[in-house]
Design a protein around this motif. Structure first.
Motif, short mmCIF file in Angstrom:
data_model
loop_
_atom_site.label_atom_id
_atom_site.label_comp_id
_atom_site.label_asym_id
_atom_site.label_seq_id
_atom_site.Cartn_x
_atom_site.Cartn_y
_atom_site.Cartn_z
N ASN A 139 85.83 166.64 38.43
CA ASN A 139 85.51 165.21 38.55
C ASN A 139 84.18 164.92 37.87
N GLY A 140 84.06 163.74 37.28
CA GLY A 140 82.78 163.31 36.73
C GLY A 140 82.55 163.66 35.28
N ALA A 141 83.49 164.39 34.67
CA ALA A 141 83.35 164.76 33.26
C ALA A 141 84.72 164.76 32.61
N SER A 142 84.75 164.52 31.31
CA SER A 142 86.01 164.50 30.58
C SER A 142 85.74 164.86 29.12
N ILE A 143 86.81 165.19 28.41
CA ILE A 143 86.72 165.51 26.99
C ILE A 143 87.02 164.25 26.18
N SER A 144 86.23 163.99 25.15
CA SER A 144 86.43 162.81 24.32
C SER A 144 87.78 162.87 23.61
N SER A 145 88.24 161.72 23.14
CA SER A 145 89.57 161.64 22.52
C SER A 145 89.68 162.55 21.28
N ASP A 146 88.58 162.76 20.57
CA ASP A 146 88.64 163.62 19.39
C ASP A 146 88.40 165.10 19.72
N GLY A 147 88.18 165.38 21.01
CA GLY A 147 88.02 166.76 21.46
C GLY A 147 86.71 167.41 21.13
N ALA A 148 85.74 166.64 20.64
CA ALA A 148 84.47 167.22 20.18
C ALA A 148 83.35 167.14 21.21
N MET A 149 83.48 166.23 22.17
CA MET A 149 82.38 165.96 23.08
C MET A 149 82.83 166.04 24.54
N VAL A 150 81.88 166.39 25.41
CA VAL A 150 82.07 166.25 26.84
C VAL A 150 81.38 164.95 27.24
N GLU A 151 82.08 164.10 27.96
CA GLU A 151 81.55 162.79 28.33
C GLU A 151 81.35 162.71 29.84
N PHE A 152 80.24 162.05 30.22
CA PHE A 152 79.91 161.89 31.63
C PHE A 152 79.77 160.40 31.95
N ALA A 153 80.05 160.05 33.20
CA ALA A 153 79.87 158.67 33.63
C ALA A 153 78.39 158.32 33.58
N ALA A 154 78.10 157.07 33.23
CA ALA A 154 76.71 156.61 33.17
C ALA A 154 76.09 156.56 34.55
N THR A 155 74.88 157.08 34.68
CA THR A 155 74.12 157.02 35.92
C THR A 155 72.71 156.55 35.58
#
Length: 225
Positions: free
Chosen positions: A176-192
């Motif tokens: 929870n709280g992290a995901s892989i970007s659509s192009d598979g290059a980045m790990v994305e986190f919710a803004a805090t």
């Protein structure tokens, strides 16, 4: 993070060596189920070992267990970890089982995650539960600093290495709280509040102008989220 169980008992038992077996059993339960983490119980046990050094033949092994269950609560448990180390005799701190974990805690505090995995004892790295706890903790730190970061950087930080980015992505998919970007290059986190762009005034006040480096991550952990 701290279980309310045994709170009354630990208060009354601080200097009662008869409670050592019960406190050791509580510690053992924590090692099997980290949700039972109880700093007050562990601190009481460490105090009793200090007051009654001949009370338990396996106390040095229990010291290491205390440090491990506390490390698995990183990053929120930094204060707990240092408090326990202060209660341990130097002889215990020098033993490899404890010394390696103390070094690991120092590396985590400095956000030296690759070095952490190189230093983390092999027995613990072989335990899937322990590795999962540590990876989730480190991922939380990344998320407290960045909204997105390259997958290969996260892979190394989580102990996968650049040759196992696929393994890291599989781990991220179940987190929870992290995901892989659509192009598979980045790990994305919710803004805090911690990882969002601050106003100039806030940046000047907190000396965080420009891009935040992971070397300063231990300071960020004390900011509100």
């Amino acid at each position: 993070l701290r279980s309310p169980d045994n709170r009354t008992m630990t208060t009354a038992a601080t200097y009662d060596p008869a409670t050592i077996p019960q406190l050791e059993s509580t510690l053992e339960a924590q090692s099997k189920d980290i949700s039972l983490y109880n700093f007050q119980s562990n601190k009481t046990l460490a105090k009793l070992y200090k007051c009654y050094p001949m009370s338990s033949p396996s106390k040095h092994q229990h010291y290491a267990t205390m440090l491990l269950v506390t490390l698995r609560q990183y990053p929120e448990s930094s204060t707990d970890f240092h408090a326990l180390v202060c209660l341990m005799p130097e002889s215990a701190q020098r033993e490899e089982a404890c010394a390696s974990l103390i070094r690991c805690a120092e590396l985590l505090e400095g956000a030296q995650f690759e070095m952490f995995w190189e230093t983390f004892p092999s027995d613990y790295k072989a335990d899937e539960r322990v590795c999962t706890d540590m990876r989730q903790a480190i991922l939380k730190v990344f998320g407290s600093v960045y909204q997105n970061i390259a997958c290969d950087v996260v892979a190394k930080g989580l102990g996968y290495g650049t040759d196992d980015v696929a393994g890291m992505k599989k781990f991220i998919d179940g987190t929870n709280g992290a995901s892989i970007s659509s192009d598979g290059a980045m790990v994305e986190f919710a803004a805090t509040l911690a990882n969002s762009k601050r106003s100039v005034a806030q940046n000047q006040q907190q000396s965080l102008m420009g891009k935040i480096n992971l070397d300063s991550v231990s300071h960020l952990l004390h900011l509100p989220q």
